[in-house]
Scaffold this motif. Structure first.
Motif, PDB file in Angstrom:
ATOM      1  N   LYS A 163     -29.757  48.272  -8.451  1.00  0.00           N
ATOM      2  CA  LYS A 163     -30.626  49.347  -8.935  1.00  0.00           C
ATOM      3  C   LYS A 163     -31.250  49.008 -10.285  1.00  0.00           C
ATOM      4  N   GLU A 164     -30.947  47.830 -10.794  1.00  0.00           N
ATOM      5  CA  GLU A 164     -31.474  47.469 -12.110  1.00  0.00           C
ATOM      6  C   GLU A 164     -32.988  47.332 -12.069  1.00  0.00           C
ATOM      7  N   THR A 165     -33.637  47.808 -13.105  1.00  0.00           N
ATOM      8  CA  THR A 165     -35.089  47.686 -13.183  1.00  0.00           C
ATOM      9  C   THR A 165     -35.504  46.612 -14.174  1.00  0.00           C
ATOM     10  N   ALA A 166     -34.532  45.957 -14.780  1.00  0.00           N
ATOM     11  CA  ALA A 166     -34.834  44.935 -15.786  1.00  0.00           C
ATOM     12  C   ALA A 166     -35.439  43.693 -15.141  1.00  0.00           C
ATOM     13  N   THR A 167     -36.230  42.964 -15.927  1.00  0.00           N
ATOM     14  CA  THR A 167     -36.623  41.605 -15.570  1.00  0.00           C
ATOM     15  C   THR A 167     -35.467  40.726 -16.013  1.00  0.00           C
ATOM     16  N   ILE A 168     -34.832  40.022 -15.058  1.00  0.00           N
ATOM     17  CA  ILE A 168     -33.637  39.226 -15.390  1.00  0.00           C
ATOM     18  C   ILE A 168     -34.005  37.754 -15.403  1.00  0.00           C
ATOM     19  N   SER A 178     -34.622  45.824 -24.830  1.00  0.00           N
ATOM     20  CA  SER A 178     -35.442  46.961 -24.396  1.00  0.00           C
ATOM     21  C   SER A 178     -36.720  46.970 -25.224  1.00  0.00           C
ATOM     22  N   THR A 179     -37.859  47.135 -24.551  1.00  0.00           N
ATOM     23  CA  THR A 179     -39.148  47.167 -25.254  1.00  0.00           C
ATOM     24  C   THR A 179     -39.906  48.427 -24.848  1.00  0.00           C
ATOM     25  N   ASN A 180     -40.909  48.747 -25.635  1.00  0.00           N
ATOM     26  CA  ASN A 180     -41.688  49.945 -25.326  1.00  0.00           C
ATOM     27  C   ASN A 180     -42.922  49.627 -24.483  1.00  0.00           C
ATOM     28  N   ASP A 181     -43.123  48.352 -24.128  1.00  0.00           N
ATOM     29  CA  ASP A 181     -44.302  48.020 -23.311  1.00  0.00           C
ATOM     30  C   ASP A 181     -44.041  46.950 -22.246  1.00  0.00           C
ATOM     31  N   GLN A 182     -42.883  46.296 -22.277  1.00  0.00           N
ATOM     32  CA  GLN A 182     -42.565  45.258 -21.298  1.00  0.00           C
ATOM     33  C   GLN A 182     -41.390  45.659 -20.411  1.00  0.00           C
ATOM     34  N   GLY A 183     -40.872  46.861 -20.627  1.00  0.00           N
ATOM     35  CA  GLY A 183     -39.669  47.269 -19.917  1.00  0.00           C
ATOM     36  C   GLY A 183     -38.448  46.603 -20.516  1.00  0.00           C
ATOM     37  N   ILE A 184     -37.424  46.417 -19.699  1.00  0.00           N
ATOM     38  CA  ILE A 184     -36.181  45.794 -20.157  1.00  0.00           C
ATOM     39  C   ILE A 184     -36.161  44.344 -19.698  1.00  0.00           C
ATOM     40  N   ILE A 185     -35.839  43.451 -20.622  1.00  0.00           N
ATOM     41  CA  ILE A 185     -35.734  42.019 -20.317  1.00  0.00           C
ATOM     42  C   ILE A 185     -34.282  41.623 -20.564  1.00  0.00           C
ATOM     43  N   LYS A 186     -33.635  41.086 -19.549  1.00  0.00           N
ATOM     44  CA  LYS A 186     -32.226  40.709 -19.683  1.00  0.00           C
ATOM     45  C   LYS A 186     -32.123  39.197 -19.537  1.00  0.00           C
TER      46      LYS A 186
END
Length: 118
Positions: A107-112, A85-93
């Motif tokens: 429904k995931e909003t992460a970049t996977i 989790s980052t404060n400027d790139q969103g969530i990266i999985k």
């Protein structure tokens, strides 16, 4: 994988296997080496024994706010993953395995990012 303490989608995409097979403690040490003050704890939401790496000093160049290290076997299927989790790139999985093996609720909003494999 980190650039002066910053995680970006591009830097992680360029080397996703940097997280492959790493324990929460090993990833915590990688973060400490980049100047992060971190605490490793058990995830309260996980059924698979995931660990949370809590960041105590986000700010300046340090954009990571939390890291979850999951061994897999929970609601997303058998593939282990690291959720950053980052404060400027969103969530990266970063998922260790093929996209076909990963279960999502849509429904995931992460970049996977998938490392491939079977």
């Amino acid at each position: 994988v980190l650039n002066n303490g910053r995680a970006t989608v591009d830097t992680i995409k360029s080397n996703p296997i940097a997280f492959k097979g790493k324990s929460a403690d090993e990833i915590a040490q990688m973060l400490r080496n980049e100047g992060y003050d971190v605490t490793v704890q058990d995830s309260t939401k996980s059924s698979s024994g995931a660990k949370i790496i809590k960041i105590n000093n986000t700010g300046d160049n340090r954009n990571i706010t939390q890291v979850q290290v999951s061994p897999g076997g929970g609601r997303h299927g058998g593939s282990p993953y690291v959720k950053i989790s980052t404060n400027d790139q969103g969530i990266i999985k970063v998922v260790d395995g093929a996209e076909s093996a990963y279960k999502t609720d849509g429904k995931e909003t992460a970049t996977i990012i998938f490392t491939g494999g079977d």
